[in-house]
Design an enzyme around this catalytic site. Structure first.
Site, PDB file in Angstrom:
ATOM      1  N   TYR A 141       0.811  -1.214   0.000  1.00  0.00           N
ATOM      2  CA  TYR A 141       0.000   0.000   0.000  1.00  0.00           C
ATOM      3  C   TYR A 141       0.846   1.266   0.000  1.00  0.00           C
ATOM      4  CZ  TYR A 141      -4.538  -2.203   0.981  1.00  0.00           C
ATOM      5  OH  TYR A 141      -5.702  -2.906   0.901  1.00  0.00           O
ATOM      6  N   LYS A 189       3.469 -15.656   2.770  1.00  0.00           N
ATOM      7  CA  LYS A 189       3.688 -16.406   1.529  1.00  0.00           C
ATOM      8  C   LYS A 189       5.185 -16.666   1.435  1.00  0.00           C
ATOM      9  CE  LYS A 189       2.174 -18.183  -2.376  1.00  0.00           C
ATOM     10  NZ  LYS A 189       1.334 -19.409  -2.396  1.00  0.00           N
ATOM     11  N   ASP A 221      -2.680 -18.607   0.962  1.00  0.00           N
ATOM     12  CA  ASP A 221      -3.658 -19.347   0.159  1.00  0.00           C
ATOM     13  C   ASP A 221      -4.344 -20.416   1.008  1.00  0.00           C
ATOM     14  OD1 ASP A 221      -1.191 -20.644   0.274  1.00  0.00           O
ATOM     15  OD2 ASP A 221      -1.176 -21.264  -1.831  1.00  0.00           O
ATOM     16  N   ASP A 245      -6.369  -7.230   4.321  1.00  0.00           N
ATOM     17  CA  ASP A 245      -7.485  -6.593   3.617  1.00  0.00           C
ATOM     18  C   ASP A 245      -8.371  -7.666   2.988  1.00  0.00           C
ATOM     19  OD1 ASP A 245      -8.995  -4.480   2.364  1.00  0.00           O
ATOM     20  OD2 ASP A 245      -7.974  -5.013   0.497  1.00  0.00           O
ATOM     21  N   ASP A 249     -12.401  -9.408   4.470  1.00  0.00           N
ATOM     22  CA  ASP A 249     -13.667  -9.443   3.717  1.00  0.00           C
ATOM     23  C   ASP A 249     -14.221 -10.872   3.673  1.00  0.00           C
ATOM     24  OD1 ASP A 249     -13.296  -6.688   3.041  1.00  0.00           O
ATOM     25  OD2 ASP A 249     -14.245  -7.020   1.094  1.00  0.00           O
TER      26      ASP A 249
END
Ligand code: IPM
Ligand code: MN
Length: 354
Positions: A141, A189, A221, A245, A249
């Protein structure tokens, strides 16, 4: 003692859910005898016409001087192609960075009564009680250099994490876990990314200081799948900025609606509180948004910025009571159901219970 709160309603459904949250804040003030002094300032697309920027200097100054900030949402498709300084999202990112709120707490709880509200089987989701600790002021970001050359068909973002950035947010995660079920799942990751290899190594170092907390590492994942398959296995989920982020959701769908999720952004002097959902422009102005994410963000403000635990619990109890009694906004109801509450009516019901 008067506590000064800056309200940033922002775009889309932001103003509706913010006024619902303020109604609840006023109910807390009346019941417990507190003084909350609220001032509304502009942010996001809503600020651009009058100031030419999505984050006017007076907004930023007011937030820096406040005791806490409550934000509704930012995002307006009208500015999708605007220069970065006019984009609503830029305002929020600059606000987070300037306030120095590097730790974003996003609890996702399955409220009793909502077992069938989401798409997953009730038997799998009942009892879900997890909390993301999302790193909020670093990663993709904010990384430089960054650029977009549309005509050349080329673009760049930079992913960088330093030891200090990972250390401070990891401490927040382990401290929270100590007061909960004492499990931290650190998401990365590390099979592909160097930044994740550093992340994992630093989290291991921090974990050594918390012998009573169990630490596990999970690839992002695999974590995305596990959140859908077995959300109850998680307690604290520690993530870098972008992974948090995305996964938060997903957790919204697990517990019935993204509209339920609150957040607290901490670590600087001033706490920033905002629902996890966005501006939802397609339903803005219709009084059908769910105000609970914003209302629970007020509860987090009471707890984390003001140390008002009983008051926070009163808000959460009123939300839980309303949901248990069957109160539903449209996002929580069966398709075609009648008798749903609008945004304002849901907020009034909750405020009344306080
Ligand atoms: C969130 C939002 C923001 C983010 C956007 C609006 C910049 O999606 O708070 O989750 O990506 O952090
Ligand atoms: Mn998001």
């Amino acid at each position: 003692m008067t506590r000064r709160i800056i309200l940033l309603p922002g775009d889309g459904i932001g103003p509706e859910v913010t006024s619902g949250a303020v109604r609840v804040l006023q109910a807390v003030a009346a019941r417990f005898g507190h003084a909350f002094d609220t001032t509304t300032e502009l942010i996001g697309g809503a600020a651009v016409p009058s100031s030419g920027t999505s984050l006017p200097p007076r907004t930023l100054e007011a937030c820096l001087k406040a005791d806490a900030v409550l934000l509704g949402a930012v995002g307006d498709p009208a500015y999708d192609r605007a220069p970065r300084e006019q984009r609503p999202e830029y305002a929020l990112l600059t606000l987070r960075k300037t306030l120095g709120v590097y730790a974003n707490l996003r609890p996702a709880t399955l409220w009793p009564g909502l077992e069938d509200a989401g798409p997953l089987k009730a038997a799998r989701v009942a009892g879900t009680d997890l909390c993301f600790v999302r790193e909020l002021t670093g990663g993709l970001y904010f990384g430089e250099p960054r650029w977009l050359d549309l005509s050349a068909g080329d673009s760049l973002n930079t992913l960088r994490y330093t030891r200090d950035e990972v250390t401070r947010v990891a401490h927040v995660a382990f401290t929270l876990a100590q007061g909960r079920r004492a499990l931290v799942t650190s998401v990365d990751k590390a099979n592909v990314l160097e930044t994740s290899q550093l992340w994992r190594s630093v989290v291991n170092d921090v974990a050594a200081g918390y012998p009573l907390v169990r630490l596990e590492h999970m690839y992002v994942d695999a974590c995305a799948m596990a959140i859908a398959l077995d959300p109850r296995r998680f307690d604290i989920v520690l993530t870098e900025n972008l992974f948090g982020d995305i996964l938060s959701d997903e957790a919204g769908a697990v517990v019935g609606s993204l509209g339920l999720l609150p957040s607290a952004s901490l670590g600087g002097g001033v706490g920033l509180y905002e629902p996890v959902h966005g501006s939802a422009p397609t339903i803005a102005g219709q009084d059908i948004a769910n105000p609970i994410g914003a209302i629970l963000s007020v509860a987090m403000m009471l707890r984390h910025s003001f140390g008002l635990t009983a008051e926070a619990e009163a808000v959460e109890g009123a939300v839980g009571g309303a949901l248990k009694a069957g109160a539903r906004t449209k996002d929580l109801a069966e398709p075609g159901a009648t008798g749903n509450l609008g945004c304002a009516a849901m907020a009034s019901l909750i405020a009344g219970a306080i």
